[in-house]
Scaffold this motif. Structure first.
Motif, PDB file in Angstrom:
ATOM      1  N   PHE A 189       2.295  -2.326 -13.777  1.00 41.78           N
ATOM      2  CA  PHE A 189       2.052  -2.395 -12.625  1.00 41.78           C
ATOM      3  C   PHE A 189       2.567  -3.447 -11.520  1.00 41.78           C
ATOM      4  N   PHE A 192       2.306  -5.834  -6.330  1.00 47.55           N
ATOM      5  CA  PHE A 192       3.111  -5.487  -4.903  1.00 47.55           C
ATOM      6  C   PHE A 192       2.227  -6.920  -3.157  1.00 47.55           C
ATOM      7  N   HIS A 215       1.533   0.938   4.382  1.00 51.78           N
ATOM      8  CA  HIS A 215       0.634   2.404   4.332  1.00 51.78           C
ATOM      9  C   HIS A 215      -0.731   1.685   2.799  1.00 51.78           C
ATOM     10  N   GLN A 217      -3.523   3.257  -0.315  1.00 49.16           N
ATOM     11  CA  GLN A 217      -3.536   4.180  -1.390  1.00 49.16           C
ATOM     12  C   GLN A 217      -4.800   3.694  -1.897  1.00 49.16           C
ATOM     13  N   GLU A 259       9.571   5.595  -0.846  1.00 48.52           N
ATOM     14  CA  GLU A 259       8.954   4.449  -1.060  1.00 48.52           C
ATOM     15  C   GLU A 259       9.074   3.511  -1.961  1.00 48.52           C
TER      16      GLU A 259
HETATM   17  N1  LIG Z   1       3.755   1.011 -11.239  1.00 51.88           N
HETATM   18  C1  LIG Z   1       2.681   1.216 -10.290  1.00 51.88           C
HETATM   19  N2  LIG Z   1       2.613  -0.181  -9.143  1.00 51.88           N
HETATM   20  C2  LIG Z   1       1.700  -0.773  -8.059  1.00 51.88           C
HETATM   21  N3  LIG Z   1       0.649   0.535  -7.704  1.00 51.88           N
HETATM   22  C3  LIG Z   1       1.640   1.956  -8.041  1.00 51.88           C
HETATM   23  C4  LIG Z   1       2.440   1.901  -9.203  1.00 51.88           C
HETATM   24  N4  LIG Z   1       2.645   3.235  -8.882  1.00 51.88           N
HETATM   25  C5  LIG Z   1       2.257   4.276  -8.218  1.00 51.88           C
HETATM   26  N5  LIG Z   1       1.202   2.834  -7.429  1.00 51.88           N
HETATM   27  C6  LIG Z   1       0.259   3.592  -6.541  1.00 51.88           C
HETATM   28  O1  LIG Z   1      -0.328   4.600  -6.355  1.00 51.88           O
HETATM   29  C7  LIG Z   1       0.474   5.139  -5.290  1.00 51.88           C
HETATM   30  C8  LIG Z   1       0.876   7.164  -5.354  1.00 51.88           C
HETATM   31  O2  LIG Z   1       1.594   6.624  -6.501  1.00 51.88           O
HETATM   32  P1  LIG Z   1       3.277   7.579  -6.225  1.00 51.88           P
HETATM   33  O3  LIG Z   1       3.616   7.287  -4.850  1.00 51.88           O
HETATM   34  O4  LIG Z   1       3.521   7.410  -7.728  1.00 51.88           O
HETATM   35  O5  LIG Z   1       2.177   8.396  -7.134  1.00 51.88           O
HETATM   36  P2  LIG Z   1       2.358  10.752  -5.668  1.00 51.88           P
HETATM   37  O6  LIG Z   1       1.946  11.035  -6.268  1.00 51.88           O
HETATM   38  O7  LIG Z   1       3.654  10.836  -5.971  1.00 51.88           O
HETATM   39  O8  LIG Z   1       2.212  10.655  -4.247  1.00 51.88           O
HETATM   40  P3  LIG Z   1       2.928  10.982  -3.416  1.00 51.88           P
HETATM   41  O9  LIG Z   1       2.583  11.991  -3.180  1.00 51.88           O
HETATM   42  O10 LIG Z   1       1.199  10.816  -1.994  1.00 51.88           O
HETATM   43  O11 LIG Z   1       4.116  10.028  -2.616  1.00 51.88           O
HETATM   44  C9  LIG Z   1       1.760   4.717  -4.937  1.00 51.88           C
HETATM   45  O12 LIG Z   1       1.699   4.483  -2.867  1.00 51.88           O
HETATM   46  C10 LIG Z   1       1.168   3.223  -5.217  1.00 51.88           C
HETATM   47  O13 LIG Z   1       0.050   2.131  -4.009  1.00 51.88           O
END
Ligand SMILES: Nc1ncnc2c1ncn2[C@@H]1O[C@H](COP(=O)(O)OP(=O)(O)OP(=O)(O)O)[C@@H](O)[C@H]1O
Ligand SMILES: NCC(=O)N[C@@H]1O[C@H](COP(=O)([O-])[O-])[C@@H](O)[C@H]1O
Ligand SMILES: [Mg+2]
Length: 387
Positions: A189, A192, A215, A217, A259
């Motif tokens: 985690f 950030f 953004h 989330q 991202e």
């Molecule tokens: N390792 C991490 N540490 C902290 N927050 C995280 C981490 N991984 C994901 N998140 C949080 O979760 C959100 C979604 O993660 P991610 O972009 O990997 O998912 P996703 O299912 O691919 O979403 P999308 O398809 O909408 O881009 C990130 O934008 C962030 O806010």
């Protein structure tokens, strides 16, 4: 009718719908595909096909039937082996079959970014069983984030704060993944300071960027985005350099949503979409050309103009609360009359609701990004889904 090109769009949600509008304005013909009737992009396209894009034979048949100049993926869940096979036989895939293959599974793009390109990412391990997930957690430590390798919009994603919670996280990921092979990524985690999407356009004359989008989330899914977001010149330069490396590796022409997490001056690569990004819907009101216009231009081999920010702007999502096939929207006039700046709304026209399904987005321009965020949030809250 003399169209300048024929596009087969694989995925017909809200992002596809805006892309169809942009491509059609430039004179393209678009056939929109998805697994259900009446999908948002189908409502504005020249034609449509309904089939599961994970069905390789159906996908091949649709491409053979329409012989498009460009196949444009709009979602990740596509039988990407078919795209690779057809590209080898001369079919143009946007931005490239490699980009579609690598981003369909989180583990593939992570290997490209972390191992092949040496970009800074979170510490991570993959797991195909609960025992492996426990071992992965021992490597990353807690808190960590568990995600199916095949999923998007946060589906199946959860954060583990205590080692014992890995059992629930594993079960949740497996229950909400796409595909039939249970595989997750366990990521450190990252606490950030903020996260951004850097819209990156790879086009005939090089690589261009939009100003960074901030953004927020929830449940792994985007709630609001704003542009610009304050960032040091060095952090932005680092993000641009990393984005350039990734898009050059994936190849082809189009817009990518890259991202990053930013902690202090450290920029950490997270993932990317080789297509317009949901957080980039803010560009429908913030820029002289939206992310959809830029994607269309890059694909069609047209020049990419200098991207100008018109004013600080924001977007806020309009989510459904329950499942329904018989519902209506109320409060549109109130939303559009929200005082404090310029407000616009997109209602996507999805035929059914389900909890947390994104049904629309409110867009706002104001004197600052913070004021635009507040305005977009107010406008979104004014719209109610009844039924
Ligand atoms: N390792 C991490 N540490 C902290 N927050 C995280 C981490 N991984 C994901 N998140 C949080 O979760 C959100 C979604 O993660 P991610 O972009 O990997 O998912 P996703 O299912 O691919 O979403 P999308 O398809 O909408 O881009 C990130 O934008 C962030 O806010
Ligand atoms: N983060 C990816 C993303 O935002 N994808 C967008 O959501 C649609 C699916 O929506 P649905 O699940 O409501 O049908 C997709 O078709 C795409 O437009
Ligand atoms: Mg993401």
């Amino acid at each position: 009718m003399a169209f300048i090109a024929k596009i087969l769009l694989l995925g017909s949600g809200e992002l596809g719908r805006e892309f169809v509008i942009s491509a059609k304005r430039l004179g393209a013909e678009v056939i929109a595909c998805d697994s259900y009737a009446g999908a948002p992009a189908m409502q504005v396209a020249d034609g449509f096909e309904i089939f599961s894009m994970l069905d390789g034979e159906a996908l091949k048949a649709a491409i053979a039937k329409h012989s498009p100049d460009y196949v444009v993926p709009e979602i990740e869940a596509i039988r990407t082996e078919v795209l690779a096979e057809l590209e080898a036989a001369g079919q143009k895939i946007v931005p490239s079959a490699r980009a579609a293959v690598m981003t369909m599974n989180r583990d593939r793009i992570r290997e490209v970014a972390a191992t092949e390109l040496g970009l800074r990412t979170s510490r991570y391990r993959y797991a195909e069983s609960l025992a492996e997930a426990e071992a992965a957690l021992a490597h990353t430590g807690v808190p960590c984030v568990v995600k199916p390798v095949m999923s998007s919009s946060g589906k199946g994603q959860s954060t583990v704060h205590q080692a014992k919670d890995i059992v629930a996280a594993w079960d949740y990921a497996v229950a909400n993944m796409r595909g039939d092979r249970a595989r997750v990524i366990v990521e450190e985690f990252i606490a950030f300071d903020y996260e951004i999407t850097l819209l990156t356009i790879r086009h005939k004359d090089g690589v261009s960027f939009c100003p960074p989008i901030g953004h927020r989330q929830e449940r792994g899914d985007y709630q609001e985005s704003w542009q610009p977001t304050p960032m040091s010149a060095q952090a932005l330069a680092d993000a641009e350099a990393m984005a350039t490396k990734v898009v050059d590796n994936l190849g082809g022409h189009g817009l990518f949503g890259v991202e990053f997490f930013v902690r202090g001056e450290e920029v950490i690569f997270s993932e990317l979409s080789p297509r317009p990004h949901d957080t980039g819907m803010v560009t429908l009101i913030s820029q002289n050309f939206s992310e959809f216009d830029l994607h269309a231009r890059a694909i069609l081999g047209l020049p990419i103009p200098p991207v100008k920010l018109l004013a600080p702007a924001a977007s806020a999502v309009i989510l459904a609360e329950r499942e329904s096939a018989d519902f209506r929207f109320e409060g549109l006039a109130d939303a559009l009359a929200t005082p404090g700046g310029e407000v616009d709304v997109r209602l996507f026209g999805k035929p059914t609701t389900r909890p947390y399904r994104r049904m629309g987005v409110a867009l706002a321009q104001a004197d600052s990004a913070d004021a635009a965020r507040a305005l977009a949030a107010k406008a979104a809250a004014a719209i109610r889904i009844v039924g």
